[in-house]
Design an enzyme around this catalytic site. Structure first.
Site, short mmCIF file in Angstrom:
data_model
loop_
_atom_site.label_atom_id
_atom_site.label_comp_id
_atom_site.label_asym_id
_atom_site.label_seq_id
_atom_site.Cartn_x
_atom_site.Cartn_y
_atom_site.Cartn_z
N TYR A 84 0.51 -1.04 0.04
CA TYR A 84 -0.03 -0.16 -0.05
C TYR A 84 1.16 1.38 -0.22
CZ TYR A 84 -4.02 -3.54 1.33
OH TYR A 84 -5.12 -4.12 1.67
N LYS B 218 3.95 -15.30 3.06
CA LYS B 218 4.24 -16.20 2.28
C LYS B 218 5.38 -16.73 1.78
CE LYS B 218 2.12 -18.44 -1.67
NZ LYS B 218 0.99 -19.60 -1.74
N ASP C 158 -2.30 -18.61 2.20
CA ASP C 158 -3.76 -19.01 1.10
C ASP C 158 -4.11 -20.86 2.68
OD1 ASP C 158 -1.04 -20.52 1.24
OD2 ASP C 158 -1.20 -20.77 -0.75
N ASP D 171 -5.34 -6.85 5.62
CA ASP D 171 -6.67 -6.14 5.74
C ASP D 171 -7.60 -7.69 5.23
OD1 ASP D 171 -8.07 -4.45 4.48
OD2 ASP D 171 -7.15 -3.74 2.31
N ASP E 166 -11.12 -9.02 6.85
CA ASP E 166 -12.37 -9.15 6.34
C ASP E 166 -13.19 -10.49 6.57
OD1 ASP E 166 -12.34 -6.53 6.28
OD2 ASP E 166 -13.97 -6.46 3.55
C1 IPM Z 1 -9.63 -0.86 6.51
C2 IPM Z 1 -9.42 -0.49 4.76
C3 IPM Z 1 -8.61 0.08 4.05
C4 IPM Z 1 -7.60 -0.56 3.84
C5 IPM Z 1 -9.23 0.87 3.09
C6 IPM Z 1 -10.69 1.71 3.17
C7 IPM Z 1 -7.68 2.61 2.36
O1 IPM Z 1 -10.14 -1.67 4.49
O2 IPM Z 1 -8.80 -0.45 7.12
O3 IPM Z 1 -9.78 -2.53 6.03
O4 IPM Z 1 -7.23 -0.70 2.56
O5 IPM Z 1 -6.86 -0.58 4.88
MG MG Z 2 -9.86 -3.44 4.60
#
Ligand code: IPM
Ligand code: MG
Length: 357
Positions: A139, A184, A217, A241, A245
């Site tokens: 990033y 990885k 993975d 990240d 999720d």
């Molecule tokens: C998170 C989000 C952010 C990230 C985005 C909105 C830049 O997905 O905080 O998980 O990728 O860090």
């Molecule tokens: Mg995120």
């Protein structure tokens, strides 16, 4: 206690969930005798609209002055394909404030097992912490594109890895003494450096901690097939990240996950893990618990208010237990953002009164 809280409510559902989080903060101030001075500034799409910059200088200045920053969400599809993106404001803010580690606690609740597609026997006793590196990797690497070619680079230094792994190991000392480092390493050089550094830090500085390594993975699979086996998961920026999720599925919804971004010193940035959810923005139906639980993390990590943090978490637990499930957790119900917020306020009030009695 008196403290300055910068509030960047941002885009989409950000303002709605922040409003409930601020009600909770104000109520806590009343109940426990603290003054939280709230000052607002713009970030993301709203800041692009107002100032052509997703992170105006005034916002950074306010955040630097503040004891803690509460953020709602950034992002909107209307900026897709443009150079100025709302997300860039958040990425820059993390970097400006040197918030290199992001804590994402994942805890399942008995009252939410129906909301998860995973079978209940897998969910029992899940209590893990994703420790995500936040200011390095893909990033933040050199990038570029022309019409038919694009690249992003992933760079990590030993020092960047060491400071995050150290925090993970320190936290493990207060938990189950188990750290799973995810990489990885069968493919990437950055991952080999990550694995090597993690092993050295754990062996030299944390002899009582068990460190295990996993490939990202297979971790993606283990996270849903044996989630209760993990305690602290430490990993680089993008893997963290993605895995966070995924882990939200265990709890029942991304609308439940808070996060804390920390660096050197006490100041931190606190934000729900969920995004701006433009599809439901403005309807008053977003789940405010992730933002409210982010306030609990703010109280604990930036203000040192442990009892107050625990009170907020207990009030959210009680609200869930009593069936106040927003629509992301129960689509048949009618619990909107403000009702869920009020349920937390009432339970906070009740425990504070009971505690004083
Ligand atoms: C998170 C989000 C952010 C990230 C985005 C909105 C830049 O997905 O905080 O998980 O990728 O860090
Ligand atoms: Mg995120």
């Amino acid at each position: 206690m008196r403290s300055l809280i910068a509030v960047l409510s941002g885009d989409g559902v950000g303002p709605e969930v922040c409003e409930q989080a601020l009600r909770v903060l104000e109520k806590l101030g009343e109940l426990y005798g603290h003054t939280f001075e709230v000052r607002r500034a713009a970030i993301g799409g709203e800041a692009i609209d107002a100032a052509d910059d997703p992170l105006p200088a005034a916002t950074v200045e306010l955040c630097r002055d503040a004891d803690a920053v509460l953020l709602g969400a950034v992002g909107h599809p209307r900026f897709d394909g443009q150079d100025l993106r709302p997300e860039n404001g958040l990425l820059r803010l993390r970097s400006e404030l040197e918030l290199f580690v992001n804590l994402r606690p994942i805890r399942t609740h008995e009252s939410l097992t129906d909301a998860s597609p995973i079978r209940p026997e897998y969910l029992h006793g899940v209590d893990l912490m994703i420790v995500r590196e936040l200011t390095g990797g893909l990033y933040y690497g050199e990038r570029g594109r022309d019409a038919d070619r694009a690249f992003d680079t992933c760079v990590y230094t030993r020092a960047e890895i060491a400071r995050v792994v150290r925090i993970a190991c320190q936290m493990a000392g207060e938990r189950r003494q188990l750290v799973t480092s995810v990489d990885k390493a069968n493919v990437l050089d950055t991952s080999r450096l990550w694995r090597e550094t993690a092993s050295t830090i754990a062996a030299d500085e944390f002899p009582d901690i068990t460190l295990e390594h996993g490939l990202v993975d297979s971790m993606a699979m283990h996270l849903v097939t044996r989630p209760a086996d993990f305690d602290i998961i430490v990993t680089e920026n993008m893997f963290g990240d993605i895995l966070s999720d995924e882990a939200a599925v265990l709890v029942g919804s991304l609308g439940m996950l808070p996060s804390a971004s920390l660096g050197i010193g006490q100041r931190g940035l606190y934000e729900p893990v969920h995004g701006s959810a433009p599809d439901i923005a403005g309807q008053g139906v977003a789940n405010p618990y992730a933002a409210i639980l982010s306030v609990a993390m703010l109280l604990r990590h930036s203000l040192g208010l442990q009892a107050e943090a625990a009170a907020v978490e207990a009030a959210v637990d009680a609200a869930l237990h009593d069936g106040f499930l927003p629509r992301d957790l129960d689509s048949t119900g009618a619990i909107d953002t403000a009702i869920a917020g009020s349920a937390v306020l009432e339970r906070l009030q009740a425990t504070a009164v009971a505690g004083k009695a």
